[in-house]
Design a protein around this motif. Structure first.
Motif, PDB file in Angstrom:
ATOM      1  N   PHE A  88      -2.896   1.945  -1.114  1.00  0.00           N
ATOM      2  CA  PHE A  88      -3.208   0.901  -0.119  1.00  0.00           C
ATOM      3  C   PHE A  88      -4.374   1.271   0.807  1.00  0.00           C
ATOM      4  CE2 PHE A  88       1.410   0.808  -0.946  1.00  0.00           C
ATOM      5  CZ  PHE A  88       1.550  -0.489  -1.409  1.00  0.00           C
ATOM      6  N   GLY A  89      -4.683   2.556   0.899  1.00  0.00           N
ATOM      7  CA  GLY A  89      -5.705   3.005   1.850  1.00  0.00           C
ATOM      8  C   GLY A  89      -5.047   3.465   3.147  1.00  0.00           C
ATOM      9  N   GLU A  90      -5.714   4.380   3.824  1.00  0.00           N
ATOM     10  CA  GLU A  90      -5.142   4.990   5.023  1.00  0.00           C
ATOM     11  C   GLU A  90      -4.941   3.981   6.165  1.00  0.00           C
ATOM     12  OE1 GLU A  90      -3.499   7.367   5.507  1.00  0.00           O
ATOM     13  OE2 GLU A  90      -3.875   8.439   7.376  1.00  0.00           O
ATOM     14  N   GLU A  91      -5.884   3.041   6.292  1.00  0.00           N
ATOM     15  CA  GLU A  91      -5.801   2.076   7.400  1.00  0.00           C
ATOM     16  C   GLU A  91      -4.542   1.222   7.297  1.00  0.00           C
ATOM     17  OE1 GLU A  91      -7.471   1.681  10.252  1.00  0.00           O
ATOM     18  OE2 GLU A  91      -8.195   3.624   9.544  1.00  0.00           O
ATOM     19  N   GLU A  92      -4.326   0.676   6.084  1.00  0.00           N
ATOM     20  CA  GLU A  92      -3.150  -0.160   5.850  1.00  0.00           C
ATOM     21  C   GLU A  92      -1.870   0.644   6.095  1.00  0.00           C
ATOM     22  OE1 GLU A  92      -2.789  -3.590   4.504  1.00  0.00           O
ATOM     23  OE2 GLU A  92      -4.699  -3.519   5.551  1.00  0.00           O
ATOM     24  N   ARG A  93      -1.912   1.886   5.642  1.00  0.00           N
ATOM     25  CA  ARG A  93      -0.731   2.737   5.786  1.00  0.00           C
ATOM     26  C   ARG A  93      -0.381   2.935   7.258  1.00  0.00           C
ATOM     27  NH1 ARG A  93       1.607   7.543   6.148  1.00  0.00           N
ATOM     28  NH2 ARG A  93      -0.171   8.517   7.151  1.00  0.00           N
ATOM     29  N   LYS A  94      -1.395   3.187   8.043  1.00  0.00           N
ATOM     30  CA  LYS A  94      -1.166   3.418   9.479  1.00  0.00           C
ATOM     31  C   LYS A  94      -0.644   2.147  10.139  1.00  0.00           C
ATOM     32  CE  LYS A  94      -4.428   7.036  10.750  1.00  0.00           C
ATOM     33  NZ  LYS A  94      -5.877   7.046  10.910  1.00  0.00           N
ATOM     34  N   ARG A  95      -1.223   1.009   9.722  1.00  0.00           N
ATOM     35  CA  ARG A  95      -0.867  -0.270  10.343  1.00  0.00           C
ATOM     36  C   ARG A  95       0.627  -0.576  10.147  1.00  0.00           C
ATOM     37  NH1 ARG A  95      -0.932  -5.430   8.990  1.00  0.00           N
ATOM     38  NH2 ARG A  95      -1.529  -5.043   6.836  1.00  0.00           N
ATOM     39  N   ALA A  96       1.156  -0.212   8.977  1.00  0.00           N
ATOM     40  CA  ALA A  96       2.551  -0.558   8.664  1.00  0.00           C
ATOM     41  C   ALA A  96       3.530   0.553   9.039  1.00  0.00           C
ATOM     42  CB  ALA A  96       2.671  -0.849   7.175  1.00  0.00           C
ATOM     43  N   ASP A  97       3.023   1.609   9.607  1.00  0.00           N
ATOM     44  CA  ASP A  97       3.870   2.778   9.866  1.00  0.00           C
ATOM     45  C   ASP A  97       5.172   2.386  10.575  1.00  0.00           C
ATOM     46  OD1 ASP A  97       4.199   5.369   9.367  1.00  0.00           O
ATOM     47  OD2 ASP A  97       3.344   6.078  11.259  1.00  0.00           O
ATOM     48  N   GLY A  98       6.287   2.762   9.984  1.00  0.00           N
ATOM     49  CA  GLY A  98       7.573   2.511  10.634  1.00  0.00           C
ATOM     50  C   GLY A  98       8.231   1.209  10.207  1.00  0.00           C
ATOM     51  N   ASP A  99       7.519   0.309   9.512  1.00  0.00           N
ATOM     52  CA  ASP A  99       8.135  -0.950   9.072  1.00  0.00           C
ATOM     53  C   ASP A  99       8.943  -0.684   7.798  1.00  0.00           C
ATOM     54  OD1 ASP A  99       8.866  -3.475   8.273  1.00  0.00           O
ATOM     55  OD2 ASP A  99       6.893  -4.370   8.568  1.00  0.00           O
ATOM     56  N   VAL A 100      10.241  -0.959   7.840  1.00  0.00           N
ATOM     57  CA  VAL A 100      11.081  -0.671   6.663  1.00  0.00           C
ATOM     58  C   VAL A 100      10.703  -1.531   5.456  1.00  0.00           C
ATOM     59  CG1 VAL A 100      13.130   0.192   7.877  1.00  0.00           C
ATOM     60  CG2 VAL A 100      12.897  -2.261   7.443  1.00  0.00           C
ATOM     61  N   LEU A 101       9.936  -2.590   5.678  1.00  0.00           N
ATOM     62  CA  LEU A 101       9.531  -3.435   4.546  1.00  0.00           C
ATOM     63  C   LEU A 101       8.311  -2.879   3.830  1.00  0.00           C
ATOM     64  CD1 LEU A 101      10.055  -6.948   6.148  1.00  0.00           C
ATOM     65  CD2 LEU A 101      11.587  -5.676   4.649  1.00  0.00           C
ATOM     66  N   ILE A 103       4.259  -1.625   3.309  1.00  0.00           N
ATOM     67  CA  ILE A 103       2.932  -2.179   3.575  1.00  0.00           C
ATOM     68  C   ILE A 103       2.802  -3.526   2.869  1.00  0.00           C
ATOM     69  CG2 ILE A 103       0.472  -1.787   3.117  1.00  0.00           C
ATOM     70  CD1 ILE A 103       1.339   1.309   3.128  1.00  0.00           C
ATOM     71  N   TYR A 104       2.380  -4.554   3.596  1.00  0.00           N
ATOM     72  CA  TYR A 104       2.119  -5.832   2.918  1.00  0.00           C
ATOM     73  C   TYR A 104       1.106  -6.653   3.696  1.00  0.00           C
ATOM     74  CZ  TYR A 104       5.492  -7.846   6.277  1.00  0.00           C
ATOM     75  OH  TYR A 104       6.147  -8.228   7.421  1.00  0.00           O
ATOM     76  N   ARG A 105       0.378  -7.502   2.939  1.00  0.00           N
ATOM     77  CA  ARG A 105      -0.651  -8.333   3.552  1.00  0.00           C
ATOM     78  C   ARG A 105      -0.122  -9.716   3.883  1.00  0.00           C
ATOM     79  NH1 ARG A 105      -6.143  -7.019   1.837  1.00  0.00           N
ATOM     80  NH2 ARG A 105      -6.140  -4.797   1.457  1.00  0.00           N
ATOM     81  N   GLY A 106       0.933 -10.128   3.146  1.00  0.00           N
ATOM     82  CA  GLY A 106       1.502 -11.442   3.406  1.00  0.00           C
ATOM     83  C   GLY A 106       2.881 -11.537   2.778  1.00  0.00           C
ATOM     84  N   GLY A 322      -2.826  -7.761  -5.342  1.00  0.00           N
ATOM     85  CA  GLY A 322      -1.632  -8.594  -5.235  1.00  0.00           C
ATOM     86  C   GLY A 322      -1.917  -9.860  -4.446  1.00  0.00           C
ATOM     87  N   GLU A 323      -2.638  -9.702  -3.357  1.00  0.00           N
ATOM     88  CA  GLU A 323      -2.959 -10.849  -2.496  1.00  0.00           C
ATOM     89  C   GLU A 323      -3.867 -11.841  -3.239  1.00  0.00           C
ATOM     90  OE1 GLU A 323      -5.462 -10.017   0.937  1.00  0.00           O
ATOM     91  OE2 GLU A 323      -4.054 -11.161   2.163  1.00  0.00           O
ATOM     92  N   GLU A 324      -4.839 -11.305  -3.964  1.00  0.00           N
ATOM     93  CA  GLU A 324      -5.755 -12.180  -4.717  1.00  0.00           C
ATOM     94  C   GLU A 324      -4.985 -12.992  -5.758  1.00  0.00           C
ATOM     95  OE1 GLU A 324      -9.608  -9.269  -4.435  1.00  0.00           O
ATOM     96  OE2 GLU A 324      -8.721  -9.608  -6.421  1.00  0.00           O
ATOM     97  N   ILE A 325      -4.010 -12.331  -6.387  1.00  0.00           N
ATOM     98  CA  ILE A 325      -3.247 -13.026  -7.438  1.00  0.00           C
ATOM     99  C   ILE A 325      -2.378 -14.128  -6.836  1.00  0.00           C
ATOM    100  CG2 ILE A 325      -1.380 -12.707  -9.149  1.00  0.00           C
ATOM    101  CD1 ILE A 325      -2.759 -10.042  -9.886  1.00  0.00           C
ATOM    102  N   VAL A 326      -1.716 -13.827  -5.714  1.00  0.00           N
ATOM    103  CA  VAL A 326      -0.870 -14.850  -5.082  1.00  0.00           C
ATOM    104  C   VAL A 326      -1.747 -16.030  -4.635  1.00  0.00           C
ATOM    105  CG1 VAL A 326       0.664 -15.369  -3.133  1.00  0.00           C
ATOM    106  CG2 VAL A 326       0.922 -13.201  -4.380  1.00  0.00           C
ATOM    107  N   GLU A 327      -2.865 -15.737  -3.989  1.00  0.00           N
ATOM    108  CA  GLU A 327      -3.750 -16.818  -3.514  1.00  0.00           C
ATOM    109  C   GLU A 327      -4.342 -17.611  -4.682  1.00  0.00           C
ATOM    110  OE1 GLU A 327      -5.055 -14.675   0.672  1.00  0.00           O
ATOM    111  OE2 GLU A 327      -6.554 -14.908  -0.903  1.00  0.00           O
ATOM    112  N   GLY A 328      -4.735 -16.892  -5.730  1.00  0.00           N
ATOM    113  CA  GLY A 328      -5.315 -17.561  -6.898  1.00  0.00           C
ATOM    114  C   GLY A 328      -4.290 -18.441  -7.594  1.00  0.00           C
ATOM    115  N   ALA A 329      -3.036 -17.955  -7.657  1.00  0.00           N
ATOM    116  CA  ALA A 329      -1.980 -18.726  -8.332  1.00  0.00           C
ATOM    117  C   ALA A 329      -1.653 -19.999  -7.547  1.00  0.00           C
ATOM    118  CB  ALA A 329      -0.727 -17.863  -8.507  1.00  0.00           C
ATOM    119  N   VAL A 330      -1.822 -19.961  -6.223  1.00  0.00           N
ATOM    120  CA  VAL A 330      -1.617 -21.168  -5.413  1.00  0.00           C
ATOM    121  C   VAL A 330      -2.758 -22.149  -5.708  1.00  0.00           C
ATOM    122  CG1 VAL A 330      -1.585 -22.107  -3.053  1.00  0.00           C
ATOM    123  CG2 VAL A 330      -0.359 -19.970  -3.562  1.00  0.00           C
TER     124      VAL A 330
END
Ligand SMILES: Cc1cc2nc3c(=O)[nH]c(=O)nc-3n(C[C@H](O)[C@H](O)[C@H](O)COP(=O)(O)OP(=O)(O)OC[C@H]3O[C@@H](n4cnc5c(N)ncnc54)[C@H](O)[C@@H]3O)c2cc1C
Length: 359
Positions: A88-101, A103-106, A322-330
């Protein structure tokens, strides 16, 4: 499939390469924490899954210390933050730190726009529709899915068309080494492989993709990982128990589902037979006992039912792909999607926490 490292090409071999199948047997199989994900057998020609037990065994009577099985097994060690950083990259990892769900964009409530998939899908048919979109767009050229025989025993399939993808729709609640299907897809020559599986299987494949090791196992050919939520899985004996308990030939079962505290068995006449989860506890797979991942946190896209109303799927888009696929499928009308509300997220968080506490 495994090509030994050329001498001198790698300066230093990580120490895990000195561990072989006997170490895997001691640390995982004999401790009964193997989840039967199939990763070891998929990437090492010397290992197969025994049909009697079932568990990984050596094909021949000699051990190997190539380290493949030990390094890729999700139960030996799981350097989560390192894998997350690489995926996911370090930035994303830091952003989600501590969330039991994780890392996710949507996170979305999703239903297929294809009538034939809605009819066969377990929930909203999101998995089958997302794979169909990815196949149509050429993001993948095949998908490793889990179909079943007439008696609900899981069977892996390398699906190459919309119609073949539909054969995977619906949940099979018994353990099966589905990752071996990736080996099949590679042997068939596919270069862009999609895979759907349980959290342990996604963990195994992420270890394959991120481990620093000197073998060419074809990891660059794995292009899309869709993970399923999973509270627990069951041994094959569950199917015999259900047959006895409900007095129904499994050929006549249309669908299995777990809702609340019950396993629901839908027959072809539309009747629903409910079995309390307490009654099938004995069939819970021992290998699930150490798993702390409810929502397949390492997948590109994770899909479950919890958090959404009946007939819809809960979908986490985790990676950029993953995000591109979900958006593209919509956009291409494979699925419709609504933003998940905080209430739904809260429920998924509670279940994730309860899985972690339980184990
Ligand atoms: C053992 C198990 C336990 C689960 N537990 C939960 C849970 O606790 N909470 C929750 O919200 N959701 C759980 N799920 C996920 C849920 O049952 C649905 O699979 C998910 O919501 C996707 O539905 P769909 O309609 O989008 O998928 P569909 O379009 O019907 O596609 C289903 C996909 O699942 C794959 N699949 C089916 N069975 C297996 C299997 N045994 N192993 C690997 N892949 C398989 C098929 O290949 C297919 O591609 C579980 C699934 C499994 C297999």
């Amino acid at each position: 499939m495994i090509r030994e490292a050329e001498k001198g090409k790698y300066v230093k071999l990580p120490t895990f390469l000195e561990q072989g199948f006997s170490d895997l047997k001691r640390d995982v199989i004999d401790k009964r924490i193997c989840s039967l994900c199939g990763t070891c057998a998929a990437f090492c020609d010397k290992i197969k899954i025994s049909e009697n037990e079932p568990r990984p065994v050596l094909v021949e009577e000699y051990d190997t210390i190539c380290g493949i099985c030990y390094a890729f097994c999700p139960r030996t060690f799981l350097p989560l933050s390192e894998i997350e950083k690489r995926i996911f990259g370090e930035e994303e990892r830091k952003r989600a730190d501590g969330d039991v769900l994780g890392i996710y964009r949507g996170c979305y409530v999703v239903r297929s726009k294809k009538e034939d998939i809605i009819k066969r899908g377990q929930d909203g048919g999101a998995v089958t529709s997302l794979l169909a979109y990815a196949l149509e767009e050429g993001i993948i050229d095949c998908a490793v899915i889990t179909t079943s025989d007439n008696h609900w025993k899981p069977v892996t399939k390398v699906a190459k068309s919309y119609d073949e993808l539909k054969e995977g729709a619906g949940t099979k609640y018994t353990i099966y080494p589905g990752v071996v299907g990736v080996k099949e897809a590679m042997e068939e020559g596919y270069a862009n492989i999609g895979f759907v599986g349980l959290p342990c299987q996604i963990q195994g494949l992420r270890k394959v993709q991120t481990a620093e090791q000197p073998y060419e196992v074809g990891k660059e050919r794995i292009k899309l990982l869709i993970g399923l939520f999973c509270m627990e899985n069951f041994t094959e004996e569950l199917l015999d128990f259900v047959k006895e308990k409900v007095g129904l030939d499994l050929e006549r079962v249309k669908k299995f589902d777990i809702k609340g505290k019950e396993l629901l068995v839908y027959d072809e006449e539309g009747k629903v037979h409910a079995i309390a989860l307490d009654e099938i506890k004995a069939y819970e797979s021992e290998g699930c006992s150490v798993c702390m991942d409810y929502t397949a946190e390492l997948a590109d896209i994770s899909v479950g039912s919890v958090g959404s109303e009946d007939g819809w799927s809960t979908v986490f888009a985790r990676t950029e792909r993953g995000e591109e696929i979900v958006e593209g499928a919509v956009e291409k009308r494979y699925i419709e999607a609504k933003e998940m509300e905080e209430k739904g997220l809260g429920l998924i968080r509670r279940l994730e926490e309860s899985k972690r506490k339980r184990f």
